[in-house]
Write a protein that holds these residues in place. Structure first.
Motif, PDB file in Angstrom:
ATOM      1  N   LEU A 315      22.661   5.148  38.021  1.00  0.00           N
ATOM      2  CA  LEU A 315      23.575   5.996  38.773  1.00  0.00           C
ATOM      3  C   LEU A 315      23.268   7.459  38.499  1.00  0.00           C
ATOM      4  N   GLN A 316      23.187   8.253  39.582  1.00  0.00           N
ATOM      5  CA  GLN A 316      23.001   9.691  39.450  1.00  0.00           C
ATOM      6  C   GLN A 316      23.893  10.404  40.455  1.00  0.00           C
ATOM      7  N   ILE A 317      24.593  11.447  39.978  1.00  0.00           N
ATOM      8  CA  ILE A 317      25.407  12.281  40.859  1.00  0.00           C
ATOM      9  C   ILE A 317      24.557  13.489  41.216  1.00  0.00           C
ATOM     10  N   VAL A 318      24.229  13.620  42.507  1.00  0.00           N
ATOM     11  CA  VAL A 318      23.249  14.624  42.920  1.00  0.00           C
ATOM     12  C   VAL A 318      23.874  15.811  43.646  1.00  0.00           C
ATOM     13  N   GLY A 319      25.143  15.735  43.975  1.00  0.00           N
ATOM     14  CA  GLY A 319      25.741  16.853  44.675  1.00  0.00           C
ATOM     15  C   GLY A 319      27.206  16.623  44.979  1.00  0.00           C
ATOM     16  N   VAL A 320      27.767  17.569  45.735  1.00  0.00           N
ATOM     17  CA  VAL A 320      29.190  17.526  46.078  1.00  0.00           C
ATOM     18  C   VAL A 320      29.339  17.841  47.560  1.00  0.00           C
ATOM     19  N   LEU A 321      30.274  17.153  48.193  1.00  0.00           N
ATOM     20  CA  LEU A 321      30.622  17.462  49.578  1.00  0.00           C
ATOM     21  C   LEU A 321      31.964  18.182  49.565  1.00  0.00           C
ATOM     22  N   ARG A 322      31.948  19.450  49.985  1.00  0.00           N
ATOM     23  CA  ARG A 322      33.169  20.264  49.983  1.00  0.00           C
ATOM     24  C   ARG A 322      33.364  20.879  51.373  1.00  0.00           C
ATOM     25  N   ASP A 323      34.499  20.566  51.987  1.00  0.00           N
ATOM     26  CA  ASP A 323      34.840  21.112  53.308  1.00  0.00           C
ATOM     27  C   ASP A 323      33.739  20.846  54.331  1.00  0.00           C
ATOM     28  N   GLY A 324      33.137  19.674  54.245  1.00  0.00           N
ATOM     29  CA  GLY A 324      32.117  19.295  55.211  1.00  0.00           C
ATOM     30  C   GLY A 324      30.735  19.822  54.911  1.00  0.00           C
ATOM     31  N   ALA A 325      30.570  20.617  53.844  1.00  0.00           N
ATOM     32  CA  ALA A 325      29.261  21.169  53.486  1.00  0.00           C
ATOM     33  C   ALA A 325      28.740  20.456  52.242  1.00  0.00           C
ATOM     34  N   ALA A 326      27.447  20.087  52.263  1.00  0.00           N
ATOM     35  CA  ALA A 326      26.822  19.402  51.130  1.00  0.00           C
ATOM     36  C   ALA A 326      26.257  20.435  50.166  1.00  0.00           C
ATOM     37  N   LEU A 327      26.727  20.429  48.926  1.00  0.00           N
ATOM     38  CA  LEU A 327      26.248  21.326  47.877  1.00  0.00           C
ATOM     39  C   LEU A 327      25.397  20.498  46.924  1.00  0.00           C
ATOM     40  N   MET A 328      24.079  20.580  47.093  1.00  0.00           N
ATOM     41  CA  MET A 328      23.187  19.741  46.292  1.00  0.00           C
ATOM     42  C   MET A 328      22.825  20.397  44.956  1.00  0.00           C
ATOM     43  N   THR A 329      22.838  21.712  44.908  1.00  0.00           N
ATOM     44  CA  THR A 329      22.539  22.408  43.650  1.00  0.00           C
ATOM     45  C   THR A 329      23.571  23.519  43.427  1.00  0.00           C
ATOM     46  N   PRO A 330      24.820  23.151  43.196  1.00  0.00           N
ATOM     47  CA  PRO A 330      25.839  24.177  42.972  1.00  0.00           C
ATOM     48  C   PRO A 330      25.632  24.883  41.633  1.00  0.00           C
ATOM     49  N   ASP A 331      26.337  25.975  41.451  1.00  0.00           N
ATOM     50  CA  ASP A 331      26.245  26.738  40.205  1.00  0.00           C
ATOM     51  C   ASP A 331      26.597  25.857  39.015  1.00  0.00           C
ATOM     52  N   LYS A 332      26.009  26.147  37.870  1.00  0.00           N
ATOM     53  CA  LYS A 332      26.221  25.306  36.691  1.00  0.00           C
ATOM     54  C   LYS A 332      27.655  25.332  36.192  1.00  0.00           C
ATOM     55  N   SER A 333      28.400  26.358  36.561  1.00  0.00           N
ATOM     56  CA  SER A 333      29.803  26.423  36.154  1.00  0.00           C
ATOM     57  C   SER A 333      30.729  25.784  37.189  1.00  0.00           C
ATOM     58  N   PHE A 334      30.157  25.147  38.190  1.00  0.00           N
ATOM     59  CA  PHE A 334      30.933  24.584  39.303  1.00  0.00           C
ATOM     60  C   PHE A 334      31.898  23.511  38.789  1.00  0.00           C
ATOM     61  N   ARG A 335      33.152  23.633  39.225  1.00  0.00           N
ATOM     62  CA  ARG A 335      34.158  22.636  38.855  1.00  0.00           C
ATOM     63  C   ARG A 335      34.624  21.884  40.106  1.00  0.00           C
ATOM     64  N   LEU A 336      34.923  20.626  39.908  1.00  0.00           N
ATOM     65  CA  LEU A 336      35.302  19.753  41.017  1.00  0.00           C
ATOM     66  C   LEU A 336      36.733  20.002  41.449  1.00  0.00           C
ATOM     67  N   GLY A 337      36.924  20.052  42.767  1.00  0.00           N
ATOM     68  CA  GLY A 337      38.260  20.123  43.320  1.00  0.00           C
ATOM     69  C   GLY A 337      38.773  18.734  43.655  1.00  0.00           C
TER      70      GLY A 337
END
Length: 369
Positions: A315-337
């Protein structure tokens, strides 16, 4: 009450099931009548004869089995009971078999011509049939994803005149009609379907998107009137119609235009990328992409990514989908909503569910700064 039953029967007597049921009821009544008549005619010569023995004789005589354990010995029993019993029995059996064969042939022809109503549940409905091979490929992927090679699938199209042999071999059913018709979608059992894939009728026809939009809107209206959630994915023929298609309320929209061009360019600079894409896009082998909700609100994405890598599952988590936009390499300080969704690679969705439960049990509180 009796008059009501007679009226209902007269209104539906043309239906094959009603005709067979009527014939069987008449046969049962005659079985009892001839049994009683046989007992009356033969009781003097055969005192050991009982009522159920007579009913048994009536049945084997009507079905022309002629078991021979009981038989009439009187003139009246032979010619006024047994004779009519045999003639009526042969007639009723022939009639019933004829109606049954007619019913089976009628159902077969309806399925072959696409006029039958489907009564499946948790099945896949594919609207439009650009090609037989493409529909078969989609069905096979759907069945593989659900680990159920017998999961029903129905193709709704006005482009076929009868069920193709390839569909029959793959147990794919066919409903003839336009997917833009609510009556057609209901005949396909959309209200009880797990998912609906709406293909572009013709990529080169600008009117295909309008038809897909109508079909998608109808599926959502059918869903609202029922109790089942239906996943809808629409193929987009023209990118400029994306906003229009989003109003249909589809769960997913896949543009047909430009995807191949993008892949061709990437393949030029990264030969072999096609194999990576095929591995990720199919359910036959390897891992697949999954977009899932989570319960990690407020936590750092990197923390969850590292924990996923340490989990026993692949299993690998490769990104986040936020407001319909795919963030594959978000900032390292990125926190999940709380409303974000995780984009992950896994062999199966259940691997993530196991990871999430384990991590929350071991780390119930969000980390503090």
């Amino acid at each position: 009450m009796i008059l009501l039953l007679i009226r209902r029967w007269s209104c539906q007597r043309h239906k094959p099931v009603v005709r067979v049921g009527t014939a069987l009821l008449i046969a049962l009544a005659l079985n009892l009548i001839f049994g009683a008549a046989f007992l009356t005619a033969e009781s003097g010569r055969q005192p050991e004869l009982g009522f159920w023995d007579s009913v048994w004789w009536s049945m084997v005589t009507m079905t022309t089995v002629g078991y021979g354990d009981f038989f009439p010995k009187t003139f009246f029993g032979r010619f006024f009971v047994a004779y009519p019993c045999m003639l009526l029995g042969i007639g009723l059996i022939g009639y019933s078999l004829g109606v049954i064969v007619e019913t089976l042939m009628e159902r077969f022809n309806k399925r072959r011509k696409g006029t039958a109503t489907m009564h499946f549940e948790n099945h896949l409905v594919i609207c439009q049939c650009p090609s037989v091979s493409r529909v078969i490929q989609l069905v096979e992927q759907f069945r593989t994803a659900h680990a159920d090679p017998q999961r029903p699938a129905v193709c709704v199209t006005n482009q076929l005149d009868e069920l193709p042999l390839e569909f029959r071999e793959k147990s794919i059913h066919f409903v003839k009609g336009l997917p833009t018709s609510e009556e057609t979608l209901l005949r396909a059992g959309v209200a009880n379907a797990t998912g609906v894939i709406i293909l572009a009728r013709d990529i080169s026809d600008e009117g295909s998107d309008a038809e897909s939009f109508t079909a998608g809107t109808l599926v959502r209206l059918i869903e609202e009137s029922g109790t089942r959630s239906i996943s809808v994915v629409i193929e987009l023929a023209r990118r400029q119609n994306l906003r229009m298609m989003e109003r249909a309320g589809a769960d997913g929209i896949v543009p047909a235009e430009g995807i191949t061009d993008m892949l061709l360019t990437q393949e030029m600079f990264n030969p072999g990328l096609r194999h990576v894409v095929e591995n990720l896009a199919t359910h036959d082998t390897g891992c697949e992409f999954y977009i899932v909700p989570h319960r990690f609100g407020g936590r750092a994405l990197r923390e969850i990514q590292r924990a996923a890598l340490d989990h026993p599952s692949n299993l690998q988590i490769v990104g986040v989908l936020r407001d319909g936009a795919a963030l594959m390499t978000p900032d390292k300080s990125f926190r999940l909503g709380a409303t974000d969704k995780l984009i992950l690679l896994a062999e199966k969705r259940a691997d993530y569910d196991a990871f999430e439960t384990t991590h929350l049990n071991n780390h119930p509180q969000p980390p503090t700064e």
